[in-house]
Design a protein around this motif. Structure first.
Motif, PDB file in Angstrom:
ATOM      1  N   ARG A   5      86.715 110.294  42.707  1.00 36.79           N
ATOM      2  CA  ARG A   5      86.442 109.079  43.472  1.00 36.79           C
ATOM      3  C   ARG A   5      87.774 108.403  43.731  1.00 36.79           C
ATOM      4  O   ARG A   5      88.604 108.280  42.830  1.00 36.79           O
ATOM      5  CB  ARG A   5      85.517 108.149  42.700  1.00 36.79           C
ATOM      6  CG  ARG A   5      85.177 106.890  43.451  1.00 36.79           C
ATOM      7  CD  ARG A   5      84.158 106.072  42.681  1.00 36.79           C
ATOM      8  NE  ARG A   5      84.024 104.751  43.214  1.00 36.79           N
ATOM      9  CZ  ARG A   5      83.225 104.418  44.199  1.00 36.79           C
ATOM     10  NH1 ARG A   5      82.471 105.340  44.753  1.00 36.79           N
ATOM     11  NH2 ARG A   5      83.166 103.191  44.636  1.00 36.79           N
ATOM     12  N   ASN A  13      86.441 107.405  49.150  1.00 36.89           N
ATOM     13  CA  ASN A  13      86.073 108.815  49.168  1.00 36.89           C
ATOM     14  C   ASN A  13      85.488 109.198  47.818  1.00 36.89           C
ATOM     15  O   ASN A  13      85.990 108.768  46.781  1.00 36.89           O
ATOM     16  CB  ASN A  13      87.300 109.713  49.410  1.00 36.89           C
ATOM     17  CG  ASN A  13      87.809 109.633  50.818  1.00 36.89           C
ATOM     18  OD1 ASN A  13      87.049 109.803  51.753  1.00 36.89           O
ATOM     19  ND2 ASN A  13      89.091 109.376  50.979  1.00 36.89           N
ATOM     20  N   SER A  14      84.453 110.006  47.838  1.00 35.77           N
ATOM     21  CA  SER A  14      83.947 110.576  46.590  1.00 35.77           C
ATOM     22  C   SER A  14      83.538 112.021  46.853  1.00 35.77           C
ATOM     23  O   SER A  14      83.141 112.373  47.957  1.00 35.77           O
ATOM     24  CB  SER A  14      82.765 109.765  46.050  1.00 35.77           C
ATOM     25  OG  SER A  14      81.681 109.819  46.942  1.00 35.77           O
ATOM     26  N   ARG A  36      78.961 117.792  47.266  1.00 33.29           N
ATOM     27  CA  ARG A  36      78.563 116.654  48.081  1.00 33.29           C
ATOM     28  C   ARG A  36      79.774 115.755  48.241  1.00 33.29           C
ATOM     29  O   ARG A  36      80.503 115.519  47.276  1.00 33.29           O
ATOM     30  CB  ARG A  36      77.438 115.921  47.382  1.00 33.29           C
ATOM     31  CG  ARG A  36      76.742 114.879  48.180  1.00 33.29           C
ATOM     32  CD  ARG A  36      75.408 114.562  47.479  1.00 33.29           C
ATOM     33  NE  ARG A  36      74.370 114.052  48.301  1.00 33.29           N
ATOM     34  CZ  ARG A  36      73.897 114.540  49.420  1.00 33.29           C
ATOM     35  NH1 ARG A  36      74.408 115.598  49.939  1.00 33.29           N
ATOM     36  NH2 ARG A  36      72.920 113.975  50.081  1.00 33.29           N
ATOM     37  N   THR A  37      79.987 115.246  49.448  1.00 33.91           N
ATOM     38  CA  THR A  37      81.095 114.331  49.687  1.00 33.91           C
ATOM     39  C   THR A  37      80.588 113.093  50.417  1.00 33.91           C
ATOM     40  O   THR A  37      79.578 113.127  51.111  1.00 33.91           O
ATOM     41  CB  THR A  37      82.214 114.981  50.534  1.00 33.91           C
ATOM     42  OG1 THR A  37      81.700 115.294  51.833  1.00 33.91           O
ATOM     43  CG2 THR A  37      82.753 116.236  49.876  1.00 33.91           C
ATOM     44  N   LYS A  38      81.322 112.001  50.223  1.00 31.39           N
ATOM     45  CA  LYS A  38      81.035 110.768  50.962  1.00 31.39           C
ATOM     46  C   LYS A  38      82.370 110.126  51.304  1.00 31.39           C
ATOM     47  O   LYS A  38      83.250 110.020  50.459  1.00 31.39           O
ATOM     48  CB  LYS A  38      80.196 109.813  50.135  1.00 31.39           C
ATOM     49  CG  LYS A  38      79.858 108.543  50.905  1.00 31.39           C
ATOM     50  CD  LYS A  38      78.923 107.633  50.173  1.00 31.39           C
ATOM     51  CE  LYS A  38      78.638 106.430  51.041  1.00 31.39           C
ATOM     52  NZ  LYS A  38      77.790 105.461  50.401  1.00 31.39           N
ATOM     53  N   ASN A  64      83.477 105.589  56.895  1.00 30.56           N
ATOM     54  CA  ASN A  64      83.364 105.550  55.434  1.00 30.56           C
ATOM     55  C   ASN A  64      81.994 106.007  54.956  1.00 30.56           C
ATOM     56  O   ASN A  64      81.843 106.380  53.795  1.00 30.56           O
ATOM     57  CB  ASN A  64      83.612 104.131  54.909  1.00 30.56           C
ATOM     58  CG  ASN A  64      85.064 103.910  54.549  1.00 30.56           C
ATOM     59  OD1 ASN A  64      85.864 104.831  54.535  1.00 30.56           O
ATOM     60  ND2 ASN A  64      85.408 102.669  54.275  1.00 30.56           N
ATOM     61  N   ASP A  65      80.981 105.943  55.807  1.00 29.89           N
ATOM     62  CA  ASP A  65      79.618 106.280  55.394  1.00 29.89           C
ATOM     63  C   ASP A  65      79.244 107.732  55.672  1.00 29.89           C
ATOM     64  O   ASP A  65      78.088 108.101  55.540  1.00 29.89           O
ATOM     65  CB  ASP A  65      78.608 105.350  56.084  1.00 29.89           C
ATOM     66  CG  ASP A  65      78.789 103.907  55.628  1.00 29.89           C
ATOM     67  OD1 ASP A  65      79.140 103.707  54.450  1.00 29.89           O
ATOM     68  OD2 ASP A  65      78.584 102.994  56.444  1.00 29.89           O
ATOM     69  N   GLU A  67      78.360 111.262  54.945  1.00 25.15           N
ATOM     70  CA  GLU A  67      77.928 112.018  53.769  1.00 25.15           C
ATOM     71  C   GLU A  67      77.648 113.443  54.199  1.00 25.15           C
ATOM     72  O   GLU A  67      77.088 113.670  55.259  1.00 25.15           O
ATOM     73  CB  GLU A  67      76.656 111.413  53.159  1.00 25.15           C
ATOM     74  CG  GLU A  67      76.893 110.078  52.504  1.00 25.15           C
ATOM     75  CD  GLU A  67      75.664 109.601  51.745  1.00 25.15           C
ATOM     76  OE1 GLU A  67      75.074 110.404  51.009  1.00 25.15           O
ATOM     77  OE2 GLU A  67      75.317 108.424  51.895  1.00 25.15           O
ATOM     78  N   SER A  69      77.146 117.788  52.602  1.00 21.59           N
ATOM     79  CA  SER A  69      76.945 118.658  51.451  1.00 21.59           C
ATOM     80  C   SER A  69      77.239 120.096  51.847  1.00 21.59           C
ATOM     81  O   SER A  69      77.297 120.426  53.024  1.00 21.59           O
ATOM     82  CB  SER A  69      75.507 118.545  50.939  1.00 21.59           C
ATOM     83  OG  SER A  69      74.601 118.892  51.968  1.00 21.59           O
TER      84      SER A  69
END
Length: 132
Positions: A5, A13-14, A36-38, A64-65, A67, A69
């Motif tokens: 993160r 970012n995560s 999975r990324t965000k 930023n939103d 998402e 996988s």
């Protein structure tokens, strides 16, 4: 398992991922992976003037939103693990990448699904068949 993160200013970012390998022998195994990324990820930059100026080549990853996988399955079956006198081996893979995914490799703007496999069967010591 892997997790990361990062917050830099207003950019968050995560990333999370896991993999599992099940093994019967060196010829027969199954590997499962998921991630999975965000966030927008780290933008790729290019320079055409020797590094004096850079352009963001990942303009599609600015939200930023975002998402996304990714999933992948790899497997191998050794015929000797199934049949007493079995010879040969078959392998396969399937992966599904969702648009917006970021990680150690290149980002993906669009969804991508790939699959494939191989099979090899020896008939004699000198003759075998291989199919992709």
């Amino acid at each position: 398992m892997t997790a990361s993160r990062e917050e830099k200013g207003e950019i968050e970012n995560s990333l999370g991922g896991a993999d599992l390998t099940l093994r019967k022998s060196s010829a027969s195994w199954l590997k499962l992976e998921g991630s999975r990324t965000k966030g927008p990820g780290v933008p790729a930059s290019t320079s055409i003037d020797g590094g004096f100026g850079f352009d963001n080549t990942a303009g599609f990853l600015v939200d930023n939103d975002v998402e996304a996988s990714a999933y992948r399955v790899d497997g191998s079956v050794g015929f000797k693990d199934i049949f007493e006198n079995g010879r040969g081996q078959a392998t396969f893979y399937w992966q599904d990448l969702r648009g917006g995914l970021f990680g150690a490799g290149p980002g993906h703007a669009r969804d991508l699904t790939q699959y494939g496999g191989t099979a090899e069967m020896p008939f004699t010591e000198r003759l075998s068949a291989r199919r992709r």
